[in-house]
Every structure is written in C-alpha cells, then in structure tokens.
Scaffold this active site. Structure first.
Site, short mmCIF file in Angstrom:
data_model
loop_
_atom_site.label_atom_id
_atom_site.label_comp_id
_atom_site.label_asym_id
_atom_site.label_seq_id
_atom_site.Cartn_x
_atom_site.Cartn_y
_atom_site.Cartn_z
N CYS A 76 0.86 -1.18 0.00
CA CYS A 76 0.00 0.00 0.00
C CYS A 76 0.90 1.23 0.00
CB CYS A 76 -0.92 0.01 1.22
SG CYS A 76 -1.89 1.54 1.35
N HIS A 162 -3.08 -4.73 -10.19
CA HIS A 162 -3.90 -3.61 -10.65
C HIS A 162 -4.35 -3.82 -12.08
CE1 HIS A 162 -3.20 -0.76 -7.31
NE2 HIS A 162 -2.08 -1.45 -7.17
N GLU A 211 -10.55 -0.23 -4.66
CA GLU A 211 -9.51 -1.07 -4.07
C GLU A 211 -10.04 -2.44 -3.65
OE1 GLU A 211 -6.44 0.31 -1.52
OE2 GLU A 211 -6.95 2.42 -1.87
N CYS A 220 -5.01 6.08 -3.86
CA CYS A 220 -4.35 4.77 -3.85
C CYS A 220 -2.97 4.96 -4.45
CB CYS A 220 -5.16 3.75 -4.65
SG CYS A 220 -4.36 2.12 -4.76
N GLY A 223 -2.00 2.27 -6.91
CA GLY A 223 -2.85 2.46 -8.08
C GLY A 223 -2.33 3.58 -8.97
#
Length: 278
Positions: A76, A162, A211, A220, A223
């Site tokens: 993350c 992703h 997410e 994110c 992301g």
C-alpha cells in the site's frame, strides 16, 4: 487487550497504525474488521502494523497491511508514506531514509525536507504470472469481458495487482458498477484493484481506484504507480506524471524500463492518537 493506535491518512486514504515493535500485537481478521468499521470502531481503509524486521541487515522495520475486510495484502503506497512519518513521530527511528520489508519485497522510504515522503516502490511486474493475471504473454493492454462488455485494460503489479482502464472522464466513470466486477474477475486469481484513468496530458492524469477489499478510496498510491506504468507502456505518458486523485495529488516517476523502480512522492498526515480495547 488494550492497544494504542494513530489515525493517519495519505490524501484521504486513511489508516489505523499500530506499533508492534515496543509491544507484540497479534491481530485477527475480526480485530481488523472492528478497527476499520466506521461506526463501531475507529474507521479506516486499512490497518497498518509496524513490526521488527525479519532481517535487520536489510531493513529497519517490517510493514504489514490489512484491508478493511480483514485480509492481509502485499503493498500500500499511501500507507507506506504514513508508515515513514509514524516511525519517526514515535521515536522508533531518526533516519530520513528507511528501508522496510513488505510481503511484496523490500521498499525504501525517504522523508523529504518539506515533510513529504518519496517511496521507492521497486520495479513494476508486468509478466502475467507475476501479477497474477491469466494471459498467454505480457502485452500493453488486454481485452477483459466484464458484464458482457469488452474492456481494454492494462495489467500491472506494484507488489499488489492492478487493472487500469482508460476512461474519457473520471467524474462520470462507472466505478461503482464496474469496480466490483473487475475486482472479482476470474482472470485475476487473487482479485485486483481497479483503476479508472483519464489522461489529461502526457504529464497529467486523473484517477479513481476501486480497491480490493476496501471499495473506492480517496487515494491509492500503488494504483497511481500502476496507472502511470500502464500509460507509459501504452505510449500515452512521459516519465514524470502528476496524478490527481479525489483526495489530492501524487507525483509518480518511472523511466520506462521494466527493471527501473517507480518513485512516488506525496504527503502523509497524522490525525489523532487513541487507545481501544480489542
């Protein structure tokens, strides 16, 4: 047990951060779901745990991430920036360059003079089996059938998977409808984060992310990295890109070769500290 925590956020992507260095803390999925609950608990997108490293010769800390649904995940980016600020605020380190173990590998956090944090996220993973994603070979984009529609996506792992879908306008993108369908698509065996990317210019994109295990969040970090990588591979973006998310802006840099690391720079904010019984 009673535990102390700090509530933090990176551009609105919010976290409950726990010190597992000075006191051993074992969280069950039920504990995580309780902490993340926005009415019954503290409320957050993810719970972050700071622990001693398994290999002190390589890293200063171990960084663990639990989604709001109780599942532990690999990485993350917004949380990594908060992690760097937390360990310094708590007096766990005085360093500005902090190597950290994650389930996805080693990352390096750099606290800048202005208080922002740059994270060396490592190289992207583009081979389908590494993402993981079911495809015969790596490609700039793939056709994914979702709700009887053929969507063109980029597939990238930044330590977590992703899918990046280009849209004309993020404000009108079908995030609430397509996000869950992409997240649970059978071609992504570990589920996937779904990014909806609007290309404003070669140095500027807008992005919304649904997410995995958390739903749509205000920001994110991984992301944003994945979107820039996908856009670079497709010939749409340059090597330094401003990424505007609902919670604010990140700056992502990637030189464009598969073994080049991706760098993410952005803020991290402490909101409050507290004690809660689990």
């Amino acid at each position: 047990m009673m535990i102390r925590f700090t509530k933090m956020h990176g551009l609105g992507n919010d976290f409950v951060v726990i010190d597992g260095v000075r006191r051993q803390v074992r969280l069950t999925p039920d504990h995580v779901r309780f902490l993340a609950h926005r009415r019954l608990g503290v409320g957050c997108d993810q719970v972050l745990m700071v622990e001693p490293p398994t290999d002190p010769s390589r890293a200063a800390f171990r960084y663990r991430i639990f989604n709001a649904d109780g599942n532990e995940v690999e990485q993350c980016g917004n949380g990594a920036r908060c992690f760097a600020v937390f360990v310094r605020d708590q007096g766990l380190t005085g360093e500005t360059r902090i190597p950290v173990e994650t389930a996805a590998g080693l990352i390096t956090l750099q606290v800048e003079a202005d208080g922002q944090v740059t994270v060396d996220m490592g190289p992207p993973r583009l081979t389908p089996w590494e993402i993981p994603f079911e495809a015969d070979k790596a490609a700039p984009w793939y056709t994914l059938m979702v709700n009887d529609r053929a969507l063109e996506i980029g597939a990238v792992s930044m330590g977590n998977p992703h899918a990046v879908l280009r849209v004309d306008n993020v404000r009108t993108a079908e995030v609430a409808r397509l996000g869950p369908a992409i997240e649970g698509h059978p071609r992504f065996p570990r589920r996937v984060n779904a990014g909806f990317m609007e290309v404003v210019s070669p140095t500027h994109i807008r992005l919304r992310v649904y997410e995995r295990g958390a739903g749509e969040t205000l920001a994110c970090g991984t992301g944003a990295c994945a979107a820039v990588v996908a856009g670079r591979i497709q010939g749409l973006l340059e090597d330094r890109v401003n990424v505007d998310l609902p919670g604010g802006r990140l700056v992502i840099q990637w030189a464009g070769r598969e073994d080049d690391p991706v760098f993410m720079t952005g803020p991290a904010t402490s909101v409050f500290t507290g004690t809660i019984e689990l």
